[in-house]
Design a protein around this motif. Structure first.
Motif, PDB file in Angstrom:
ATOM      1  N   GLU A 188       8.337   3.430  -5.913  1.00  0.00           N
ATOM      2  CA  GLU A 188       8.275   4.392  -4.939  1.00  0.00           C
ATOM      3  C   GLU A 188       9.093   5.656  -5.369  1.00  0.00           C
ATOM      4  O   GLU A 188       8.537   6.865  -4.990  1.00  0.00           O
ATOM      5  CB  GLU A 188       9.254   3.855  -3.527  1.00  0.00           C
ATOM      6  CG  GLU A 188       9.301   4.878  -2.579  1.00  0.00           C
ATOM      7  CD  GLU A 188      10.159   4.324  -1.146  1.00  0.00           C
ATOM      8  OE1 GLU A 188       9.679   4.861  -0.274  1.00  0.00           O
ATOM      9  OE2 GLU A 188      10.673   3.294  -1.367  1.00  0.00           O
ATOM     10  N   LEU A 245      -5.043   6.396  -0.576  1.00  0.00           N
ATOM     11  CA  LEU A 245      -4.448   5.053  -0.277  1.00  0.00           C
ATOM     12  C   LEU A 245      -4.541   3.820  -1.326  1.00  0.00           C
ATOM     13  O   LEU A 245      -5.517   3.797  -1.918  1.00  0.00           O
ATOM     14  CB  LEU A 245      -5.129   4.657   0.758  1.00  0.00           C
ATOM     15  CG  LEU A 245      -4.622   3.247   1.564  1.00  0.00           C
ATOM     16  CD1 LEU A 245      -3.292   3.358   1.863  1.00  0.00           C
ATOM     17  CD2 LEU A 245      -5.391   2.682   2.569  1.00  0.00           C
ATOM     18  N   GLU A 268       3.737   9.499   2.554  1.00  0.00           N
ATOM     19  CA  GLU A 268       3.670   9.398   4.122  1.00  0.00           C
ATOM     20  C   GLU A 268       3.982   7.909   4.528  1.00  0.00           C
ATOM     21  O   GLU A 268       4.420   7.809   5.490  1.00  0.00           O
ATOM     22  CB  GLU A 268       2.364   9.896   4.686  1.00  0.00           C
ATOM     23  CG  GLU A 268       2.215  11.452   4.119  1.00  0.00           C
ATOM     24  CD  GLU A 268       1.411  12.120   5.478  1.00  0.00           C
ATOM     25  OE1 GLU A 268       0.963  11.524   6.196  1.00  0.00           O
ATOM     26  OE2 GLU A 268       1.463  13.328   5.303  1.00  0.00           O
ATOM     27  N   ASP A 269       3.340   6.923   3.754  1.00  0.00           N
ATOM     28  CA  ASP A 269       3.637   5.550   4.045  1.00  0.00           C
ATOM     29  C   ASP A 269       3.837   4.847   3.180  1.00  0.00           C
ATOM     30  O   ASP A 269       2.931   4.905   2.009  1.00  0.00           O
ATOM     31  CB  ASP A 269       2.543   5.236   5.258  1.00  0.00           C
ATOM     32  CG  ASP A 269       3.065   3.886   5.875  1.00  0.00           C
ATOM     33  OD1 ASP A 269       4.393   3.582   6.055  1.00  0.00           O
ATOM     34  OD2 ASP A 269       2.242   3.003   6.104  1.00  0.00           O
ATOM     35  N   PHE A 270       4.706   3.677   2.993  1.00  0.00           N
ATOM     36  CA  PHE A 270       4.795   2.907   1.855  1.00  0.00           C
ATOM     37  C   PHE A 270       5.233   1.373   2.564  1.00  0.00           C
ATOM     38  O   PHE A 270       6.308   1.355   2.803  1.00  0.00           O
ATOM     39  CB  PHE A 270       5.993   3.241   0.831  1.00  0.00           C
ATOM     40  CG  PHE A 270       5.873   2.401  -0.515  1.00  0.00           C
ATOM     41  CD1 PHE A 270       4.928   1.746  -0.831  1.00  0.00           C
ATOM     42  CD2 PHE A 270       7.220   2.276  -1.152  1.00  0.00           C
ATOM     43  CE1 PHE A 270       4.818   0.871  -2.071  1.00  0.00           C
ATOM     44  CE2 PHE A 270       7.253   1.402  -2.348  1.00  0.00           C
ATOM     45  CZ  PHE A 270       5.988   0.598  -2.777  1.00  0.00           C
ATOM     46  N   THR A 271       4.161   0.407   2.570  1.00  0.00           N
ATOM     47  CA  THR A 271       4.324  -0.581   3.286  1.00  0.00           C
ATOM     48  C   THR A 271       4.300  -1.776   2.275  1.00  0.00           C
ATOM     49  O   THR A 271       3.204  -1.697   1.360  1.00  0.00           O
ATOM     50  CB  THR A 271       3.563  -0.799   4.409  1.00  0.00           C
ATOM     51  OG1 THR A 271       2.124  -0.866   3.796  1.00  0.00           O
ATOM     52  CG2 THR A 271       3.662   0.108   5.492  1.00  0.00           C
ATOM     53  N   THR A 294       0.842  -1.253   0.029  1.00  0.00           N
ATOM     54  CA  THR A 294       0.066  -0.055  -0.167  1.00  0.00           C
ATOM     55  C   THR A 294       0.824   1.302   0.071  1.00  0.00           C
ATOM     56  O   THR A 294       2.113   1.311   0.561  1.00  0.00           O
ATOM     57  CB  THR A 294      -0.768   0.023   1.270  1.00  0.00           C
ATOM     58  OG1 THR A 294      -0.075  -0.121   2.523  1.00  0.00           O
ATOM     59  CG2 THR A 294      -1.962  -1.188   1.215  1.00  0.00           C
ATOM     60  N   ILE A 295       0.345   2.291  -0.592  1.00  0.00           N
ATOM     61  CA  ILE A 295       1.087   3.516  -0.844  1.00  0.00           C
ATOM     62  C   ILE A 295      -0.063   4.594   0.109  1.00  0.00           C
ATOM     63  O   ILE A 295      -1.049   4.858  -0.705  1.00  0.00           O
ATOM     64  CB  ILE A 295       1.538   3.877  -2.058  1.00  0.00           C
ATOM     65  CG1 ILE A 295       2.425   2.970  -2.637  1.00  0.00           C
ATOM     66  CG2 ILE A 295       2.325   5.267  -1.910  1.00  0.00           C
ATOM     67  CD1 ILE A 295       2.523   3.087  -4.287  1.00  0.00           C
ATOM     68  N   LEU A 296       0.611   5.208   0.933  1.00  0.00           N
ATOM     69  CA  LEU A 296      -0.376   6.580   1.353  1.00  0.00           C
ATOM     70  C   LEU A 296       0.376   7.826   0.902  1.00  0.00           C
ATOM     71  O   LEU A 296       1.447   7.725   1.240  1.00  0.00           O
ATOM     72  CB  LEU A 296      -0.341   6.350   2.994  1.00  0.00           C
ATOM     73  CG  LEU A 296      -1.270   7.540   3.573  1.00  0.00           C
ATOM     74  CD1 LEU A 296      -2.692   7.488   3.044  1.00  0.00           C
ATOM     75  CD2 LEU A 296      -1.272   7.444   5.037  1.00  0.00           C
ATOM     76  N   GLU A 327       7.285   9.230  -5.800  1.00  0.00           N
ATOM     77  CA  GLU A 327       7.913  10.478  -5.127  1.00  0.00           C
ATOM     78  C   GLU A 327       8.263  11.547  -5.646  1.00  0.00           C
ATOM     79  O   GLU A 327       8.326  12.771  -5.172  1.00  0.00           O
ATOM     80  CB  GLU A 327       8.908   9.930  -4.129  1.00  0.00           C
ATOM     81  CG  GLU A 327       8.859   9.356  -3.004  1.00  0.00           C
ATOM     82  CD  GLU A 327       9.891   9.011  -2.146  1.00  0.00           C
ATOM     83  OE1 GLU A 327      10.974   8.682  -2.568  1.00  0.00           O
ATOM     84  OE2 GLU A 327       9.962   8.898  -0.720  1.00  0.00           O
ATOM     85  N   ARG A 335      -0.044  11.948   0.527  1.00  0.00           N
ATOM     86  CA  ARG A 335      -0.639  12.967   1.039  1.00  0.00           C
ATOM     87  C   ARG A 335      -0.521  14.129  -0.317  1.00  0.00           C
ATOM     88  O   ARG A 335       0.257  14.369  -1.016  1.00  0.00           O
ATOM     89  CB  ARG A 335       0.306  13.850   1.780  1.00  0.00           C
ATOM     90  CG  ARG A 335       0.037  14.945   2.569  1.00  0.00           C
ATOM     91  CD  ARG A 335      -1.185  15.458   3.480  1.00  0.00           C
ATOM     92  NE  ARG A 335      -1.152  16.526   3.866  1.00  0.00           N
ATOM     93  CZ  ARG A 335      -2.093  16.907   4.517  1.00  0.00           C
ATOM     94  NH1 ARG A 335      -2.936  15.991   5.214  1.00  0.00           N
ATOM     95  NH2 ARG A 335      -2.529  18.198   4.949  1.00  0.00           N
ATOM     96  N   TYR A 341      -5.760  12.683   1.110  1.00  0.00           N
ATOM     97  CA  TYR A 341      -4.885  11.454   1.130  1.00  0.00           C
ATOM     98  C   TYR A 341      -5.470  10.412  -0.161  1.00  0.00           C
ATOM     99  O   TYR A 341      -6.640  10.690  -0.437  1.00  0.00           O
ATOM    100  CB  TYR A 341      -5.092  10.701   2.359  1.00  0.00           C
ATOM    101  CG  TYR A 341      -4.249  11.586   3.553  1.00  0.00           C
ATOM    102  CD1 TYR A 341      -2.876  11.207   3.463  1.00  0.00           C
ATOM    103  CD2 TYR A 341      -5.103  12.108   4.175  1.00  0.00           C
ATOM    104  CE1 TYR A 341      -2.204  11.813   4.619  1.00  0.00           C
ATOM    105  CE2 TYR A 341      -4.423  12.760   5.312  1.00  0.00           C
ATOM    106  CZ  TYR A 341      -3.044  12.595   5.504  1.00  0.00           C
ATOM    107  OH  TYR A 341      -2.274  13.197   6.671  1.00  0.00           O
TER     108      TYR A 341
END
Length: 93
Positions: A74, A53, A84-87, A7-9, A78, A11, A51
């Motif tokens: 990523e 997601l 804000e979050d990349f898991t 997942t990529i969050l 970017e 902003r 946001y």
């Protein structure tokens, strides 16, 4: 084979409406699918103007290829947006 998923969050700044956000999401999903040959969806935060997601998934032949693809995705995202979050994770089959 290795299945990568994550997942990529993201902003967003300066988005004034959900319609404008949906346009950004559709464009980003299309570009990711075309450039990286992955599956991508808006996975949550559909009612937020601030946001995005996204859920992504793909298959590669090795763990090394999976890590490289995640790094490339990523870096690409970017270049346009604030992440804000990349898991992510992967499984061998």
């Amino acid at each position: 084979m290795v299945v990568g998923y994550g997942t990529i969050l993201i902003r967003l700044f300066g988005v004034n409406s959900l319609k404008e956000k949906r346009s950004i999401v559709r464009s980003l999903i299309h570009e990711l699918k075309k450039k990286f040959e992955i599956s991508a969806i808006e996975a949550g935060k559909q009612d937020s103007k601030d946001y995005i997601l996204m859920g992504i998934a793909f298959v590669t032949l090795s763990e090394k290829d999976t890590e490289a693809k995640f790094d490339n995705i990523e870096s690409y995202v970017e270049g346009f947006y604030t992440i804000e979050d990349f898991t992510y994770d992967f499984h061998h089959y």
